[in-house]
Design an enzyme around this catalytic site. Structure first.
Site: not given
Ligand code: NI
Length: 143
Positions: A46, A51, A88, A130-131, A134
């Site tokens: 992902g 990011q 990550c 997780h995403e 972010h």
């Molecule tokens: Ni990540």
């Protein structure tokens, strides 16, 4: 399409809350396409827009052969628990155990602004959490 540069820890942009997507235009679709290309190039599961230096609530995920594109995702429900190894693309060389829900239901919008609901278990549930983290400046290192 283009490969994007991935910001790495401790870049402060990774700690900044992203703003909702309000315009579903060609620029957004190009961003999502470029994010997907970048995720596949780096063999990630992902990638979230912060990011790649874009503070918008957009993520791409592929946890097993199907590309999922989400904007403004929100976790509606979470059940169960899984403890697995996590990493990550923004934290190269770092992995660790995390506790995540075993299954989640997420409401989001697609690249055209149409509302969608995604149900994920196991790896997909972990990737969704997780995403979405972010987008709020949260890294798995915090877990
Ligand atoms: Ni990540």
């Amino acid at each position: 399409m283009a490969l994007l540069e991935i910001c790495t820890y401790p870049d402060p942009i990774l700690r900044t809350k992203a703003s909702p997507v309000s315009v579903f235009d060609e620029e957004l679709r190009r961003l999502i396409a470029d994010m997907a290309e970048t995720m596949y190039k780096h063999e990630g599961v992902g990638l979230a827009a912060p990011q790649v230096g874009v503070l918008r609530r957009a993520v791409v995920i592929d946890s097993g052969g199907e590309l999922i594109e989400l904007t403004n995702p929100v976790i509606l429900s979470a059940r169960g628990q899984q403890r697995t190894i996590e990493g990550c693309l923004s934290c190269p060389g770092k992995v660790g155990y995390t506790l995540r829900p075993e299954r989640v239901t997420v409401k989001a919008y697609d690249r055209y602004g149409k509302e969608i609901t995604i149900k994920g278990t196991d790896l997909l549930a972990k990737a969704l959490c997780h995403e979405i983290d972010h987008l709020d400046g949260v890294l798995f290192l915090d877990k």
